[in-house]
Design a protein around this motif. Structure first.
Motif, mmCIF file in Angstrom:
data_model
loop_
_atom_site.group_PDB
_atom_site.id
_atom_site.type_symbol
_atom_site.label_atom_id
_atom_site.label_comp_id
_atom_site.label_asym_id
_atom_site.label_seq_id
_atom_site.Cartn_x
_atom_site.Cartn_y
_atom_site.Cartn_z
ATOM 1 N N THR A 3 50.565 35.724 34.824
ATOM 2 C CA THR A 3 49.538 36.545 35.469
ATOM 3 C C THR A 3 49.496 37.920 34.817
ATOM 4 O OG1 THR A 3 51.103 37.320 37.141
ATOM 5 C CG2 THR A 3 49.822 35.340 37.660
ATOM 6 N N SER A 4 48.361 38.597 34.956
ATOM 7 C CA SER A 4 48.185 39.939 34.400
ATOM 8 C C SER A 4 47.949 40.930 35.524
ATOM 9 C CB SER A 4 46.993 39.955 33.434
ATOM 10 O OG SER A 4 47.191 39.056 32.363
ATOM 11 N N THR A 5 48.393 42.145 35.307
ATOM 12 C CA THR A 5 48.163 43.222 36.273
ATOM 13 C C THR A 5 46.900 43.973 35.890
ATOM 14 O OG1 THR A 5 50.527 43.459 36.672
ATOM 15 C CG2 THR A 5 49.133 45.311 37.312
ATOM 16 N N ILE A 6 46.027 44.204 36.880
ATOM 17 C CA ILE A 6 44.743 44.856 36.625
ATOM 18 C C ILE A 6 44.436 45.869 37.712
ATOM 19 C CG2 ILE A 6 43.755 42.872 35.411
ATOM 20 C CD1 ILE A 6 42.223 42.204 38.035
ATOM 21 N N ARG A 7 43.474 46.735 37.413
ATOM 22 C CA ARG A 7 42.866 47.612 38.409
ATOM 23 C C ARG A 7 41.497 47.025 38.750
ATOM 24 N NH1 ARG A 7 45.245 51.216 41.414
ATOM 25 N NH2 ARG A 7 43.796 52.964 41.082
ATOM 26 N N LYS A 8 41.136 47.092 40.016
ATOM 27 C CA LYS A 8 39.839 46.562 40.417
ATOM 28 C C LYS A 8 39.363 47.227 41.700
ATOM 29 C CE LYS A 8 41.430 42.615 43.239
ATOM 30 N NZ LYS A 8 41.333 41.141 43.391
ATOM 31 N N ALA A 9 38.056 47.154 41.935
ATOM 32 C CA ALA A 9 37.491 47.598 43.206
ATOM 33 C C ALA A 9 37.691 46.498 44.234
ATOM 34 C CB ALA A 9 36.010 47.912 43.045
ATOM 35 N N LEU A 10 37.898 46.913 45.471
ATOM 36 C CA LEU A 10 38.104 45.927 46.532
ATOM 37 C C LEU A 10 37.421 46.411 47.801
ATOM 38 C CD1 LEU A 10 39.646 43.230 47.094
ATOM 39 C CD2 LEU A 10 41.423 44.634 48.145
ATOM 40 N N ILE A 11 36.580 45.556 48.371
ATOM 41 C CA ILE A 11 36.005 45.798 49.688
ATOM 42 C C ILE A 11 36.895 45.079 50.683
ATOM 43 C CG2 ILE A 11 34.007 45.415 51.182
ATOM 44 C CD1 ILE A 11 32.243 45.593 48.694
ATOM 45 N N THR A 12 37.670 45.851 51.428
ATOM 46 C CA THR A 12 38.686 45.270 52.308
ATOM 47 C C THR A 12 38.121 44.795 53.638
ATOM 48 O OG1 THR A 12 39.234 47.466 53.181
ATOM 49 C CG2 THR A 12 40.478 46.691 51.263
ATOM 50 N N GLY A 13 36.991 45.319 54.014
ATOM 51 C CA GLY A 13 36.325 44.944 55.256
ATOM 52 C C GLY A 13 34.904 45.462 55.195
ATOM 53 N N THR A 14 34.078 45.055 56.108
ATOM 54 C CA THR A 14 32.668 45.441 56.033
ATOM 55 C C THR A 14 32.376 46.645 56.917
ATOM 56 O OG1 THR A 14 32.135 43.817 57.750
ATOM 57 C CG2 THR A 14 31.909 43.127 55.457
ATOM 58 N N GLY A 15 31.390 47.429 56.459
ATOM 59 C CA GLY A 15 30.925 48.555 57.252
ATOM 60 C C GLY A 15 31.309 49.888 56.671
#
Length: 341
Positions: A3-15
């Motif tokens: 596996t590779s380590t990356i940075r990414k955007a994450l929407i953890t929940g809505t609103g």
């Protein structure tokens, strides 16, 4: 392969805006028939905002990584993948996962970027302009001398609609923020402010629109239908962004689309309605994208880039979406292009 380590955007929940985060995560090797791509630029659009609000049609549940399209370089091929070699430049209508340093995508959805095409132009053409292309040439079939009305002239798709219609010799009218009117007039369009509704009277006074393109939906589709030319016009609805722009509560777009299409059943009515969407499985997707690549390389079209955000700035991009000015497409720069896989 590990596996590779990356940075990414994450929407953890809505609103809430606090649900948009930039995180460190891992990504597995590409599964069979998938290719792992090093993302360079992602598109940033109303789809990102609607996914964060939880109102994008049929979206998957959070947590999710947004990013509807990207341009990048092939990093690693999964088993049974032979179409590309590491380092090849490709674009993809990804729907999700583009706002990340690496993304695993089905090989069949990757489209090669021709040599000499600017990569920022390439990613904007993949979604914004390809959406506009299908509406102008296949759905509305815009021709010389027609009057066309476009909501959101300064937006990514709206601007693309304007330029493609002008290429066909149409007269372009539409709505946009007052701050963008001077620039749009310089581009040959006649802009109005959406909220004061002067555009309804003005368009009917000149004989109506032969084609109207409306991404707002709901009540706006009723208003746009009212400005169609009496001898026959075509309203093309796409999206359903009115609640997002007005800060209203979530409203299902399905009843509005049903009402839009039901207008075609009215006897003796000369006007037509359509609802348009773009999908990567459509047989027209790749051929029309390649046509846009060709038009760009020939200098027939050029995408204005309104804003480029860095990956770490994605939360700010969400916060300022409704207040951002300018014309054209918005991108997220995920990595600099060093030409390597």
């Amino acid at each position: 392969m590990a596996t590779s380590t990356i940075r990414k955007a994450l929407i953890t929940g809505t609103g809430d805006l606090s649900n948009v985060q930039i995180v460190t995560a891992t990504i597995a090797p590409p599964p069979p028939n998938h290719v792992q791509v090093k993302v360079l630029y992602s598109g940033f659009s109303g789809a990102d905002i609607n996914m964060r609000l939880g109102i994008y049609p049929n979206q998957k549940k959070a947590p999710l990584t947004p990013g509807y399209c990207f341009v990048g370089r092939v990093h690693v091929n999964g088993s049974d993948c032979k179409k590309f070699t590491p380092g090849d430049l490709v674009v993809c209508l990804s729907v999700y996962d583009a706002e990340a340093e690496l993304a695993n995508m089905p090989e069949k959805y990757l489209v090669p970027v021709p040599a000499g095409l600017d990569i920022q132009q390439a990613v904007a053409l993949t979604l914004d302009w390809n959406t506009a292309y299908g509406m102008v040439y296949r759905t509305a079939k815009v021709t010389k001398g027609q009057r066309v009305f476009i909501h959101g002239l300064s937006g990514a798709v709206g601007y693309a609609l304007m330029k493609l219609c002008q290429l066909e010799g149409a007269e372009v009218y539409g709505t946009a923020s007052q701050s963008n009117h001077a620039a749009l007039r310089n581009e040959g369009a006649i802009p109005f402010v959406y909220s004061n509704k002067d555009w309804i009277m003005a368009m009917n006074a000149i004989g109506g629109a032969h084609a109207a393109f409306d991404a707002l939906g709901f009540e706006s589709w009723d208003e746009s239908f009212s400005i169609l030319a009496p001898e026959g016009g075509h309203l093309v609805g796409f999206g359903g962004n009115l609640p997002m722009l007005t800060g209203g509560k979530h409203r299902s777009v399905i009843p509005a689309v049903t009402k839009l299409l039901a207008r075609n059943m009215v006897p003796f009515c000369p006007n037509k309605t359509s609802f348009y969407y773009i999908g990567r499985d459509q047989s027209t997707f790749e051929p029309e994208l390649k046509k846009l690549f060709e038009m760009s390389r020939e200098g027939k079209i050029h995408v204005p880039i309104r804003k480029i955000w860095e990956l770490e700035e994605v939360p700010e991009a969400h916060r300022t979406w409704n207040s951002a000015g300018g014309i054209g497409s918005v991108l997220v720069r995920v990595a600099e292009d060093d030409g390597k896989a």
